[in-house]
Design a protein around this motif. Structure first.
Motif, PDB file in Angstrom:
ATOM      1  N   SER A 173     -36.792  55.074  -8.006  1.00 22.50           N
ATOM      2  CA  SER A 173     -36.931  56.223  -8.900  1.00 22.50           C
ATOM      3  C   SER A 173     -35.708  56.318  -9.812  1.00 22.50           C
ATOM      4  O   SER A 173     -34.625  55.852  -9.475  1.00 22.50           O
ATOM      5  CB  SER A 173     -37.092  57.520  -8.110  1.00 22.50           C
ATOM      6  OG  SER A 173     -35.851  57.964  -7.605  1.00 22.50           O
ATOM      7  N   TYR A 174     -35.913  56.934 -10.968  1.00 20.50           N
ATOM      8  CA  TYR A 174     -34.838  57.150 -11.941  1.00 20.50           C
ATOM      9  C   TYR A 174     -34.524  58.636 -12.043  1.00 20.50           C
ATOM     10  O   TYR A 174     -35.419  59.462 -12.212  1.00 20.50           O
ATOM     11  CB  TYR A 174     -35.276  56.690 -13.329  1.00 20.50           C
ATOM     12  CG  TYR A 174     -35.240  55.208 -13.613  1.00 20.50           C
ATOM     13  CD1 TYR A 174     -34.929  54.262 -12.633  1.00 20.50           C
ATOM     14  CD2 TYR A 174     -35.534  54.758 -14.898  1.00 20.50           C
ATOM     15  CE1 TYR A 174     -34.907  52.908 -12.931  1.00 20.50           C
ATOM     16  CE2 TYR A 174     -35.521  53.402 -15.207  1.00 20.50           C
ATOM     17  CZ  TYR A 174     -35.208  52.477 -14.217  1.00 20.50           C
ATOM     18  OH  TYR A 174     -35.190  51.134 -14.529  1.00 20.50           O
ATOM     19  N   ASP A 192     -32.151  49.522 -17.278  1.00 15.95           N
ATOM     20  CA  ASP A 192     -33.491  48.980 -17.525  1.00 15.95           C
ATOM     21  C   ASP A 192     -33.446  47.459 -17.700  1.00 15.95           C
ATOM     22  O   ASP A 192     -34.352  46.747 -17.261  1.00 15.95           O
ATOM     23  CB  ASP A 192     -34.100  49.608 -18.777  1.00 15.95           C
ATOM     24  CG  ASP A 192     -34.995  50.803 -18.451  1.00 15.95           C
ATOM     25  OD1 ASP A 192     -35.345  50.988 -17.264  1.00 15.95           O
ATOM     26  OD2 ASP A 192     -35.342  51.549 -19.378  1.00 15.95           O
ATOM     27  N   LEU A 195     -33.393  46.188 -14.152  1.00 11.77           N
ATOM     28  CA  LEU A 195     -34.490  46.538 -13.244  1.00 11.77           C
ATOM     29  C   LEU A 195     -35.886  46.255 -13.796  1.00 11.77           C
ATOM     30  O   LEU A 195     -36.811  45.969 -13.027  1.00 11.77           O
ATOM     31  CB  LEU A 195     -34.388  48.016 -12.858  1.00 11.77           C
ATOM     32  CG  LEU A 195     -33.145  48.376 -12.017  1.00 11.77           C
ATOM     33  CD1 LEU A 195     -33.017  49.892 -11.876  1.00 11.77           C
ATOM     34  CD2 LEU A 195     -33.217  47.721 -10.653  1.00 11.77           C
ATOM     35  N   LYS A 196     -36.058  46.313 -15.107  1.00  8.57           N
ATOM     36  CA  LYS A 196     -37.390  46.071 -15.678  1.00  8.57           C
ATOM     37  C   LYS A 196     -37.975  44.720 -15.277  1.00  8.57           C
ATOM     38  O   LYS A 196     -39.162  44.630 -14.929  1.00  8.57           O
ATOM     39  CB  LYS A 196     -37.349  46.202 -17.201  1.00  8.57           C
ATOM     40  CG  LYS A 196     -37.773  47.573 -17.708  1.00  8.57           C
ATOM     41  CD  LYS A 196     -37.947  47.576 -19.217  1.00  8.57           C
ATOM     42  CE  LYS A 196     -38.475  48.930 -19.685  1.00  8.57           C
ATOM     43  NZ  LYS A 196     -38.649  48.956 -21.157  1.00  8.57           N
ATOM     44  N   PHE A 199     -39.496  45.068 -11.952  1.00 15.26           N
ATOM     45  CA  PHE A 199     -40.771  45.796 -11.964  1.00 15.26           C
ATOM     46  C   PHE A 199     -41.896  44.904 -12.507  1.00 15.26           C
ATOM     47  O   PHE A 199     -42.997  44.854 -11.958  1.00 15.26           O
ATOM     48  CB  PHE A 199     -40.664  47.059 -12.831  1.00 15.26           C
ATOM     49  CG  PHE A 199     -39.634  48.058 -12.364  1.00 15.26           C
ATOM     50  CD1 PHE A 199     -39.481  48.352 -11.011  1.00 15.26           C
ATOM     51  CD2 PHE A 199     -38.818  48.717 -13.274  1.00 15.26           C
ATOM     52  CE1 PHE A 199     -38.541  49.279 -10.580  1.00 15.26           C
ATOM     53  CE2 PHE A 199     -37.880  49.646 -12.857  1.00 15.26           C
ATOM     54  CZ  PHE A 199     -37.733  49.919 -11.507  1.00 15.26           C
ATOM     55  N   TYR A 204     -40.180  44.723  -7.459  1.00 12.71           N
ATOM     56  CA  TYR A 204     -39.919  46.138  -7.211  1.00 12.71           C
ATOM     57  C   TYR A 204     -41.101  46.940  -7.748  1.00 12.71           C
ATOM     58  O   TYR A 204     -41.833  46.475  -8.630  1.00 12.71           O
ATOM     59  CB  TYR A 204     -38.656  46.617  -7.923  1.00 12.71           C
ATOM     60  CG  TYR A 204     -37.333  46.111  -7.390  1.00 12.71           C
ATOM     61  CD1 TYR A 204     -37.264  45.204  -6.331  1.00 12.71           C
ATOM     62  CD2 TYR A 204     -36.131  46.552  -7.951  1.00 12.71           C
ATOM     63  CE1 TYR A 204     -36.049  44.752  -5.851  1.00 12.71           C
ATOM     64  CE2 TYR A 204     -34.920  46.107  -7.487  1.00 12.71           C
ATOM     65  CZ  TYR A 204     -34.880  45.201  -6.439  1.00 12.71           C
ATOM     66  OH  TYR A 204     -33.670  44.752  -5.974  1.00 12.71           O
ATOM     67  N   THR A 205     -41.240  48.172  -7.251  1.00 10.33           N
ATOM     68  CA  THR A 205     -42.273  49.081  -7.751  1.00 10.33           C
ATOM     69  C   THR A 205     -41.604  50.228  -8.498  1.00 10.33           C
ATOM     70  O   THR A 205     -40.690  50.871  -7.959  1.00 10.33           O
ATOM     71  CB  THR A 205     -43.114  49.647  -6.591  1.00 10.33           C
ATOM     72  OG1 THR A 205     -43.720  48.557  -5.884  1.00 10.33           O
ATOM     73  CG2 THR A 205     -44.193  50.585  -7.111  1.00 10.33           C
ATOM     74  N   LYS A 206     -42.049  50.473  -9.721  1.00 10.83           N
ATOM     75  CA  LYS A 206     -41.465  51.558 -10.512  1.00 10.83           C
ATOM     76  C   LYS A 206     -41.959  52.901  -9.995  1.00 10.83           C
ATOM     77  O   LYS A 206     -43.150  53.160  -9.911  1.00 10.83           O
ATOM     78  CB  LYS A 206     -41.837  51.403 -11.982  1.00 10.83           C
ATOM     79  CG  LYS A 206     -41.234  52.459 -12.915  1.00 10.83           C
ATOM     80  CD  LYS A 206     -39.733  52.302 -13.012  1.00 10.83           C
ATOM     81  CE  LYS A 206     -39.109  53.360 -13.909  1.00 10.83           C
ATOM     82  NZ  LYS A 206     -39.456  53.184 -15.325  1.00 10.83           N
ATOM     83  N   ASP A 209     -39.746  58.645 -12.988  1.00 15.95           N
ATOM     84  CA  ASP A 209     -38.731  58.386 -14.012  1.00 15.95           C
ATOM     85  C   ASP A 209     -38.529  59.674 -14.801  1.00 15.95           C
ATOM     86  O   ASP A 209     -39.337  60.016 -15.660  1.00 15.95           O
ATOM     87  CB  ASP A 209     -39.220  57.248 -14.915  1.00 15.95           C
ATOM     88  CG  ASP A 209     -38.219  56.859 -15.997  1.00 15.95           C
ATOM     89  OD1 ASP A 209     -37.232  57.580 -16.194  1.00 15.95           O
ATOM     90  OD2 ASP A 209     -38.453  55.825 -16.654  1.00 15.95           O
TER      91      ASP A 209
END
Length: 265
Positions: A173-174, A192, A195-196, A199, A204-206, A209
């Motif tokens: 989470s953001y 981002d 981490l993007k 995702f 990873y799972t977004k 946000d």
């Protein structure tokens, strides 16, 4: 180092300026500094944003800026707007009318900051954006961190923790910073970029946000509590600063997840 650069920028502007020195209007200063050269060089006005979003403005910036100006022999008046845009404007108007030679600000938003910078320029006062860039403001100097790099380090720190925990498709989470602060935009660009790809690859799972208005820690805690309710499997939190990170940690403690879910700052 950043605070030293800030003082050096002020000294440079004072050295190249041509306005007469002004009197010392103590008012309701949050802090002041003076030195042997102050009377001849002129006075610097500094406006800090608040004490609510981060303790640093009172415990670090006020102290070290005061020390830096004293060491440089520059008279300075340092005030805090306490998150109030009207107060920010009033403080700025007072400093401009008092004839400061340099005005340094940490804006509350770019709109308010630009208005203050424009008024200072009309009065022939040199200006410095400190920490936060005033978009469209055109200050003479901008002194800050490499905020994009800060975001990259935050993102990589979270990746390192999740890797060490051998997390499988962790939900991240953001808790982003204030939408009115350009630093928050740059931080997010940085994390981002790290981490993007995680995702997009499915590694990873977004998760949720959300931005936190005015970097308000209490609001940050409430927002993260809502995130955790919505997505109980959050396994990592990218918090844009220490205040928001600590707010998330308090929520994790209440849910007996502290130490199990890594949080950046």
């Amino acid at each position: 180092m950043r605070k030293g650069l800030f003082a050096l920028a002020a000294v440079g502007l004072l050295a190249t300026g041509s306005m007469a020195a002004c009197g010392d209007d103590k008012g309701d200063d949050a802090g002041s500094a003076s030195g042997g050269a102050a009377g001849k060089a002129g006075k610097v006005g500094v406006i800090l944003p608040d004490t609510k979003s981060s303790a640093r403005w009172e415990t670090a910036d006020l102290k070290y800026l005061t020390d830096a100006f004293k060491a440089a022999g520059v008279e300075a008046e340092i005030k805090n707007a306490q998150g109030d845009k009207a107060s920010f404007q009033t403080i700025a108007d007072g400093m401009i009318q008092a004839g400061v030679k340099v005005l340094m600000i940490v804006n509350l938003d770019s709109g308010t900051g630009k208005n203050v910078l424009d008024n200072a320029k009309k009065a022939g006062i040199a200006t410095i954006d400190y920490d936060r860039l005033t978009l469209g403001g055109g200050a003479n100097y901008y002194v800050s961190f490499d905020n994009n790099e800060v975001g990259k380090l935050q993102g990589q720190g979270l990746v390192d923790c999740l890797t060490a925990a051998k997390a499988t498709k962790p939900v991240v989470s953001y808790l982003n910073g204030s939408p009115t602060d350009n630093n928050a935009t740059l931080f997010k660009e940085g994390y981002d970029s790290v981490l993007k790809p995680k995702f997009e690859s499915g590694e990873y799972t977004k998760g949720p946000d959300d931005a936190v208005p005015e970097w308000d820690n209490a609001k940050g805690g409430t927002i993260f509590e809502q995130q955790l309710t919505k997505e109980p499997k959050i396994a990592g939190v990218l918090a844009a600063n220490d205040g928001l990170g600590n707010a998330a940690i308090e929520v994790l403690k209440k849910n007996k997840l502290n130490g199990k879910v890594p949080v950046t700052g």
